[in-house]
Scaffold this active site. Structure first.
Site, mmCIF file in Angstrom:
data_model
loop_
_atom_site.group_PDB
_atom_site.id
_atom_site.type_symbol
_atom_site.label_atom_id
_atom_site.label_comp_id
_atom_site.label_asym_id
_atom_site.label_seq_id
_atom_site.Cartn_x
_atom_site.Cartn_y
_atom_site.Cartn_z
ATOM 1 N N ALA A 73 -30.823 -68.180 -7.620
ATOM 2 C CA ALA A 73 -30.576 -69.225 -6.635
ATOM 3 C C ALA A 73 -29.725 -68.674 -5.496
ATOM 4 O O ALA A 73 -29.106 -67.615 -5.619
ATOM 5 C CB ALA A 73 -29.876 -70.408 -7.296
ATOM 6 N N GLY A 121 -32.646 -68.067 -11.564
ATOM 7 C CA GLY A 121 -33.817 -68.855 -11.225
ATOM 8 C C GLY A 121 -35.086 -68.032 -11.152
ATOM 9 O O GLY A 121 -36.188 -68.548 -11.405
ATOM 10 N N GLU A 124 -36.214 -67.871 -14.613
ATOM 11 C CA GLU A 124 -36.671 -69.194 -15.044
ATOM 12 C C GLU A 124 -38.051 -69.533 -14.474
ATOM 13 O O GLU A 124 -38.850 -70.197 -15.136
ATOM 14 C CB GLU A 124 -35.631 -70.245 -14.658
ATOM 15 N N GLU A 144 -26.140 -66.664 -15.438
ATOM 16 C CA GLU A 144 -25.397 -67.818 -14.919
ATOM 17 C C GLU A 144 -24.034 -68.011 -15.569
ATOM 18 O O GLU A 144 -23.096 -68.489 -14.927
ATOM 19 C CB GLU A 144 -26.225 -69.096 -15.094
#
Length: 739
Positions: A73, A121, A124, A144
């Site tokens: 992100a 991300g 993911e 994270e």
């Protein structure tokens, strides 16, 4: 073209066999790497909607046009997102889950081609597809928890179902970046190929799935199904992991343990319910102070690296370096340079010292081999880059010389003047001094413009910081070359201006001053150590002084006292000032130098690995008792305030005095140089988290009793009155500079 945005595009394959295959490519036009900003995520949603509208498609490849796949992100948006509150955070996460679930539910097989870093991300997104193929050089992971949060876009849901709870816990709680072969072995990816074969491998997987050879529906169902664990498996997978992770992470870092709880709670749930559990936990962590500070720390680190990169553009190349002095610091510097590929001469005047330096380097290289970081051949090759010498014979070809002899201004000045006559006119000289003025050391040099400080921290191979110190006559070229060389050695350089103690030691000694005043009022040094370690420091002040060395601390304290007599006189035993002896001076007088001679505040015994282990020493306790002038009881909160306020105030003064260029550099230097608790973000971030007005009020109360060491500056008082903070001011200054 099915969809075209600024960061995402979707295209059909060429006519023929691949015409029914769509390729979704991430390629941010406004950045050198792919990150998932809110704008990029919005485009991804539009792209997925466009894919779903194409009825004739039979497969999808997700890839990247950058060197990295997606690094995660856009962290620069995090603080603004966190400030919106739990409801807005959860709404954002739910929107992303909707997009990612739409990818996972596409009516045809999907594959992700991971060409480079796939983190956070990025990982993911890859988990949403039915298959994943990875380039040999790529890495993947969910880091994270290192930011005080947890994977919030499905990582805690999909990864355990893909590789099992225990393996997922290891990846998520550890926050590791994992190589391709490890990802393949774990089952995260389905294939690993050379990067030039990645596209072909992805298309081959889709062809096999379309032909029925690979059952993508079964893979999808397995990934979405609840984890079926009996009670014993539950205990083994989760409860054991919780105990281990809690012990490793400590009480201040909540995210790794919370991630395990999320995996556990969601294990037996549907995808929707498990994602809701993940979303709630993410929002809870995001609103905490630790996440805010760790995100700030990441952005500070990026800012420091950008500044280093700008210096590197002005640097002269360092193809051959040299270090003067083969002691602990000189040997450490020589090892670090050789280990990172820059050849270095290690000069000393004594054969015994040379052998000691080589022995230390061989020991460190051997440890690298034992840990699997180097092969024996690599160790031998790197050892050849470290060449010992007793003479200046080859110094005419050296680009950079670091002086690392004894911390004595006369000795250093003599050695620097001597080596200056042996090197070329463009050779950069640097002193590894921790306290002595660079301007003073430069006064006898013929080319002071080519001279600066390079303050390494002990042990050199572990401590990431190097202070590059600019003297009055140091040129930008000398600073830039020193910065570039420090970076080539794998260090984080921070440029500071010259003053007694530079930045880190100047800030550290008021902390020791607060410690000395507490002892004079009857506080127990062992309790102070425990309180400050509970606060987050890797070691308390007494233990730290033992590690630094009491004689070194006394010398540095005297330099501080001379430079800042109003605040720092008496902290390290200023002789003959009628203020009484400090605890450091008393320790030196009783030959209690710390770990170096196995006795200081504590006594030291070797453990099974040959490392010093501290034990209580009644003789040290008696010595400290003799310095008590009054007896008071202190709460833990009072001890923290008495220790932290002087350190934070001196950091403020360094910023105001232009010793350090920005709050980010100041905070990063303290974290990398003296182990300031990372989850607190640094001294200036710590003031902000408390509130500048609250901090100033606390400092003023302490100053009334304890004097100038605790007195806030006038600028800090003005900041408190106006509601300004260090980082808002920095952002405003950056905006003005860009404007």
């Amino acid at each position: 073209m099915i969809y075209q945005g600024n960061a995402v595009r979707v295209e059909r394959g060429p006519e023929g066999a691949n015409e029914a295959i769509a390729t979704l490519t991430f390629d941010r036009k406004d950045a050198s790497i792919n990150t998932l900003s809110s704008a990029v995520v919005a485009e991804l949603g539009e792209a997925v909607a466009a894919i779903r509208a194409e009825r004739s498609l039979e497969g999808l490849v997700i890839g990247s046009a950058k060197q990295a796949f997606i690094v995660g992100a856009d962290i620069t948006e995090f603080h603004g997102m966190f400030e919106q509150g739990a409801q807005q955070i959860q709404a954002m996460l739910e929107r992303v889950h909707g997009i990612f679930n739409a990818i996972e539910d596409l009516p045809f097989p999907t594959v992700t081609a991971i060409n480079g870093l796939a983190l956070g991300g990025g990982c993911e997104i890859a988990l949403t597809t039915d298959f994943r193929v990875m380039a040999e050089s790529a890495k993947i992971g969910l880091p994270e928890t290192q930011l005080g949060i947890l994977p919030g876009w499905g990582g805690c849901v999909r990864l355990p179902r893909l590789i099992g709870a225990d393996n997922a816990i290891e990846w998520i709680a550890g926050g590791t970046e994992n190589r391709a072969e490890a990802a393949l072995e774990m089952g995260v990816v389905d294939g690993v190929v050379p990067s030039e074969q990645l596209e072909a491998a992805a298309l081959d997987i889709l062809a096999r799935a379309r032909a029925g050879e690979l059952d993508h529906q079964a893979r999808r169902a397995e990934k979405q199904a609840p984890l079926l664990l009996d009670p014993i498996e539950q205990m083994m997978a989760f409860e054991t992991a919780k105990g281990y992770v809690a012990g490793k992470a400590g009480p201040h870092y909540l995210a790794p343990l919370e991630a395990i709880r999320v995996i556990q709670k969601g294990a037996g749930e549907s995808r929707a319910r498990a994602q809701a559990i993940e979303t709630t936990a993410f929002a809870k962590l995001a609103l905490g102070e630790v996440a805010f500070n760790l995100v700030g720390l990441f952005m500070n680190d990026q800012q420091v690296k950008k500044k280093v990169s700008r210096y590197a553009k002005q640097a002269r190349p360092v193809k051959q370096a040299a270090v003067l002095g083969a002691g602990i610091m000189g040997g450490g510097i020589a090892y670090q340079s050789a280990s990172k590929g820059t050849p270095i001469l290690m000069k000393d005047i004594q054969e015994e010292a040379i052998e000691l330096g080589l022995k230390e380097a061989r020991k460190l290289f051997t440890k690298q081999v034992e840990r699997g970081k180097l092969s024996t051949e690599q160790m031998v090759e790197r050892l050849t880059k470290l060449r010992p010498t007793l003479a200046y014979g080859d110094f005419g070809h050296v680009d950079m010389v670091i002086e690392a002899v004894v911390e004595n201004p006369k000795v250093k000045a003599a050695v620097l003047a001597e080596v200056e006559d042996q090197v070329g006119e463009e050779t950069i000289l640097a002193s590894n001094t921790s306290t002595i003025s660079i301007t003073r050391l430069a006064s006898n040099l013929k080319r002071p413009e080519n001279f600066c400080g390079m303050h390494f921290f002990n042990p050199v191979h572990r401590m990431p910081l190097v202070e590059v110190v600019r003297g009055e006559k140091t040129t930008d070229a000398a600073v830039a070359t020193s910065v570039a060389y420090a970076r080539a050695m794998g260090k984080t350089p921070v440029v500071v201006n010259d003053c007694p103690g530079f930045l880190v030691n100047r800030v550290l000694f008021p902390y020791f001053g607060g410690f000395s005043q507490l002892l004079a009022q009857g506080a127990d040094f062992q309790r102070i150590d425990k309180v400050m370690e509970a606060f987050g420091w890797p070691m308390g002040p007494a233990y730290l002084l033992d590690v630094v060395g009491m004689d070194i601390a006394q010398h540095a304290g005297e330099v501080m006292a001379e430079g800042f007599p109003e605040r720092m006189a008496g902290m390290a035993g200023d002789r003959g000032n009628n203020q009484g002896k400090s605890v450091i001076q008393v320790m030196v007088e009783h030959d209690r130098l710390g770990q170096k001679n196995a006795k200081g505040f504590y006594a030291y015994q070797e453990d099974r690995k040959g490392k010093p282990r501290k034990v209580t020493d009644e003789a040290a306790i008696a010595l400290v008792e003799g310095l008590v002038k009054e007896r008071r009881d202190f709460s833990d909160e009072e001890i923290v305030a008495r220790m932290m306020v002087p350190l934070c105030l001196e950091t403020v003064r360094c910023l105001e005095d232009d010793i350090v260029g920005s709050p980010a550099e100041a905070d990063m230097a303290l974290i990398y140089g003296i182990g300031f608790p990372p989850f607190r973000g640094g001294a200036l971030r710590y003031i902000e988290s408390m509130g500048v007005e609250v901090f100033v009020s606390q400092a003023e109360r302490l100053a009334e009793e304890l004097g100038p060491l605790y007195a806030p500056t006038e600028k800090l008082r003005q900041m408190a009155a106006s509601g300004e903070t260090f980082y808002t001011r920095e952002a405003q200054d950056a905006g003005k500079a860009q404007g």
